[in-house]
Design an enzyme around this catalytic site. Sequence first.
Site, short mmCIF file in Angstrom:
data_model
loop_
_atom_site.label_atom_id
_atom_site.label_comp_id
_atom_site.label_asym_id
_atom_site.label_seq_id
_atom_site.Cartn_x
_atom_site.Cartn_y
_atom_site.Cartn_z
N THR A 149 0.72 -1.31 0.04
CA THR A 149 0.10 -0.18 -0.11
C THR A 149 1.08 1.41 0.05
O THR A 149 1.93 1.04 0.28
CB THR A 149 -0.98 -0.14 1.28
OG1 THR A 149 -1.54 1.24 1.57
CG2 THR A 149 -0.03 -0.30 2.34
N ASP A 150 0.37 2.36 -0.45
CA ASP A 150 1.05 3.59 -0.32
C ASP A 150 1.09 4.16 1.26
O ASP A 150 1.67 4.99 1.38
CB ASP A 150 0.20 4.79 -1.45
CG ASP A 150 -1.13 5.00 -0.99
OD1 ASP A 150 -1.72 4.52 0.18
OD2 ASP A 150 -1.69 5.87 -1.54
N GLU A 151 0.31 3.75 1.99
CA GLU A 151 0.29 4.07 3.43
C GLU A 151 1.65 4.03 4.12
O GLU A 151 1.87 4.47 5.01
CB GLU A 151 -0.83 3.50 4.02
CG GLU A 151 -2.09 3.69 3.39
CD GLU A 151 -3.41 3.29 4.25
OE1 GLU A 151 -3.24 3.18 5.32
OE2 GLU A 151 -4.57 2.99 3.65
N TYR A 198 -1.65 -0.55 10.91
CA TYR A 198 -1.85 -1.28 9.71
C TYR A 198 -0.56 -1.05 8.76
O TYR A 198 0.05 -1.89 8.31
CB TYR A 198 -3.28 -0.69 9.07
CG TYR A 198 -3.37 -1.05 7.54
CD1 TYR A 198 -3.11 -2.34 7.12
CD2 TYR A 198 -3.02 -0.04 6.56
CE1 TYR A 198 -3.21 -2.74 5.70
CE2 TYR A 198 -3.24 -0.33 5.27
CZ TYR A 198 -3.26 -1.65 4.89
OH TYR A 198 -3.20 -1.90 3.52
N LYS A 257 2.33 -3.32 7.26
CA LYS A 257 2.51 -3.37 5.89
C LYS A 257 4.10 -3.14 5.65
O LYS A 257 4.78 -3.79 4.81
CB LYS A 257 1.57 -2.79 4.99
CG LYS A 257 0.08 -3.06 5.20
CD LYS A 257 0.08 -4.71 4.41
CE LYS A 257 0.27 -4.40 2.89
NZ LYS A 257 -0.29 -5.89 2.45
P1 NAD Z 1 -9.39 -7.51 2.21
O1 NAD Z 1 -9.37 -7.35 3.86
O2 NAD Z 1 -10.86 -7.13 1.45
O3 NAD Z 1 -8.86 -8.91 1.98
C1 NAD Z 1 -8.11 -9.82 2.67
C2 NAD Z 1 -8.09 -11.08 2.51
O4 NAD Z 1 -7.03 -11.75 3.38
C3 NAD Z 1 -9.24 -11.87 3.08
O5 NAD Z 1 -10.15 -12.54 2.04
C4 NAD Z 1 -9.17 -12.57 4.49
O6 NAD Z 1 -9.81 -13.71 4.53
C5 NAD Z 1 -7.60 -12.95 3.88
N1 NAD Z 1 -6.46 -13.06 5.09
C6 NAD Z 1 -6.64 -12.25 6.10
N2 NAD Z 1 -5.86 -12.93 6.97
C7 NAD Z 1 -5.36 -14.07 6.64
C8 NAD Z 1 -4.63 -15.00 7.18
N3 NAD Z 1 -3.97 -15.01 8.27
N4 NAD Z 1 -4.35 -16.16 6.75
C9 NAD Z 1 -4.94 -16.30 5.06
N5 NAD Z 1 -5.74 -15.40 4.45
C10 NAD Z 1 -6.10 -14.16 5.40
O7 NAD Z 1 -8.38 -6.63 1.81
P2 NAD Z 1 -8.09 -6.02 0.33
O8 NAD Z 1 -8.65 -4.57 0.36
O9 NAD Z 1 -8.76 -6.64 -0.82
O10 NAD Z 1 -6.52 -5.73 0.19
C11 NAD Z 1 -5.66 -6.70 -0.32
C12 NAD Z 1 -4.22 -6.44 -0.20
O11 NAD Z 1 -3.94 -5.11 -0.90
C13 NAD Z 1 -3.71 -6.17 1.24
O12 NAD Z 1 -2.71 -6.62 1.22
C14 NAD Z 1 -3.65 -4.52 1.39
O13 NAD Z 1 -2.64 -4.23 2.11
C15 NAD Z 1 -3.32 -4.36 -0.09
N6 NAD Z 1 -3.84 -3.02 -0.48
C16 NAD Z 1 -5.19 -2.68 -0.32
C17 NAD Z 1 -5.72 -1.27 -0.63
C18 NAD Z 1 -7.05 -0.93 -0.47
O14 NAD Z 1 -7.56 0.15 -0.87
N7 NAD Z 1 -7.79 -1.98 -0.05
C19 NAD Z 1 -4.67 -0.37 -1.64
C20 NAD Z 1 -3.52 -0.93 -1.59
C21 NAD Z 1 -3.06 -2.07 -1.14
P1 TYD Z 2 -10.81 4.13 4.39
O1 TYD Z 2 -11.77 3.66 3.20
O2 TYD Z 2 -10.63 3.56 5.84
O3 TYD Z 2 -9.18 3.96 3.84
P2 TYD Z 2 -7.69 4.19 4.39
O4 TYD Z 2 -7.83 4.94 5.76
O5 TYD Z 2 -7.09 3.18 4.28
O6 TYD Z 2 -7.24 5.46 3.45
O7 TYD Z 2 -10.81 5.66 4.59
C1 TYD Z 2 -10.61 6.41 3.81
C2 TYD Z 2 -10.86 7.89 3.99
O8 TYD Z 2 -12.16 8.14 4.73
C3 TYD Z 2 -9.82 8.10 5.26
O9 TYD Z 2 -9.33 9.51 5.16
C4 TYD Z 2 -10.75 8.10 6.47
C5 TYD Z 2 -12.12 8.50 6.12
N1 TYD Z 2 -13.23 7.90 6.67
C6 TYD Z 2 -14.35 8.61 6.92
O10 TYD Z 2 -14.27 9.85 7.11
N2 TYD Z 2 -15.40 8.11 7.61
C7 TYD Z 2 -15.51 6.45 7.75
O11 TYD Z 2 -16.46 6.05 8.32
C8 TYD Z 2 -14.52 5.94 7.11
C9 TYD Z 2 -14.39 4.19 7.31
C10 TYD Z 2 -13.56 6.58 6.79
#
Ligand code: NAD
Ligand code: TYD
Length: 349
Positions: A130-132, A155, A159
């Site tokens: 992630t970019d975070e 988080y 990561k």
């Molecule tokens: P998500 O939470 O929707 O899905 C995570 C999946 O991992 C789930 O299916 C869960 O069952 C599985 N999982 C969790 N713990 C586990 C374990 N101990 N063993 C096996 N499986 C396990 O997550 P997402 O939003 O789809 O993100 C996927 C990846 O992409 C992550 O690594 C996240 O850090 C990265 N990412 C997400 C975003 C975003 O905006 N969602 C952006 C950049 C990077």
């Molecule tokens: P989120 O979807 O949790 O992603 P991330 O924190 O990983 O960027 O949140 C996106 C943005 O929205 C973040 O600045 C937090 C804000 N946010 C709210 O204002 N209200 C909410 O209920 C949630 C879940 C997020």
Amino acid sequence: MTIIITGGAGFIGSHVVRLFVNKYPDYRIINLDALTYAGNLENLRDIETKDNYIFEKVNLLDTADLERVFSQYSPDGVIHLAAESHVDRSIVSPMDFVYTNVVGTVNLLNAAKTAWAGNFEGKRFYHVSTDEVYGALGDTGLFTETTPYDPNSPYSASKAASDHFVRAYGETYHMPVVVTNCSNNYGPNHFPEKLIPLFINNIITKKPLPVYGDGLYTRDWLFVKDHATAIDLVFHKGKDSETYNIGGFNEWKNIDLVKLLCKQMDEKLGRAPGESEQLITYVKDRPGHDRRYAIDASKINKELGWKPSVTFEEGLSQTIDWYLENTEWLEHVTSGAYQQYYEQQYAVK
Ligand code: NAD
Ligand code: TYD
């Protein structure tokens, strides 16, 4: 080619699994997922009977089971998406993030290292991050691949640690690794605890829209299917030991995004203009809330030719349509019924 995709039952993972299963009928795709609260096999109903798809319910913390899967399938590649992914949950339960994101990633690296036994020809370990990890930006500037890591939430710290371990396995053991750091994703199958799907659900049900702090926090949003195509490209064409940033060139302040969402949903639901905006409620801020994220995705654009395919307005409109058409999915997720699907569908032996 056999590829283990971890976290394939989650939001982004399910789009990656679908893309690979449909695009590469000659590959064998193993979806390895523990099915936590965020894992939902209903996301993959349309491909679960395909011959080149196998589901393995495995937890990254179970090293014996991981070794079993690696020796059973002899994978050529790993695409690692499994993680605890929600910042708010990491503030409440940081250890879950240490276990899955840090220990789980190292367990997976060890399983691959043991299975490949120093013969890395044709092998690849791809870590999705992630970019975070780069921390927070001020009003200007973009995260590049050389921006120093500066994580602020449990988080992003977990990561960041996992990224460092992947890099270290590349340097120390010469494992062919590649890492991508992506901005905020949105799209179908997003669990309704994150901003966009939570607010879509609350607008449908006319519940308050809780905007944290002053609402002026900025995120760079990318349509999930564009992230999946970037992952496909990097897995096949990216260089070993490289990092690629992936982003939408699409910055939105939270409050502006929420207003656009309200406007599009009023139109689609036949509500009066401005009706859903009345649900906006400012609430207490998230502790350690990063002010702004924005990705410079020029490296992946120049070197691999990737760019996002949809504008935010189009992607958001498609996303809303998906949630309005998939009310059963949303009901199952919000009621918890989706967790019974595995038992029914896979008749656990
Ligand atoms: P998500 O939470 O929707 O899905 C995570 C999946 O991992 C789930 O299916 C869960 O069952 C599985 N999982 C969790 N713990 C586990 C374990 N101990 N063993 C096996 N499986 C396990 O997550 P997402 O939003 O789809 O993100 C996927 C990846 O992409 C992550 O690594 C996240 O850090 C990265 N990412 C997400 C975003 C975003 O905006 N969602 C952006 C950049 C990077
Ligand atoms: P989120 O979807 O949790 O992603 P991330 O924190 O990983 O960027 O949140 C996106 C943005 O929205 C973040 O600045 C937090 C804000 N946010 C709210 O204002 N209200 C909410 O209920 C949630 C879940 C997020």
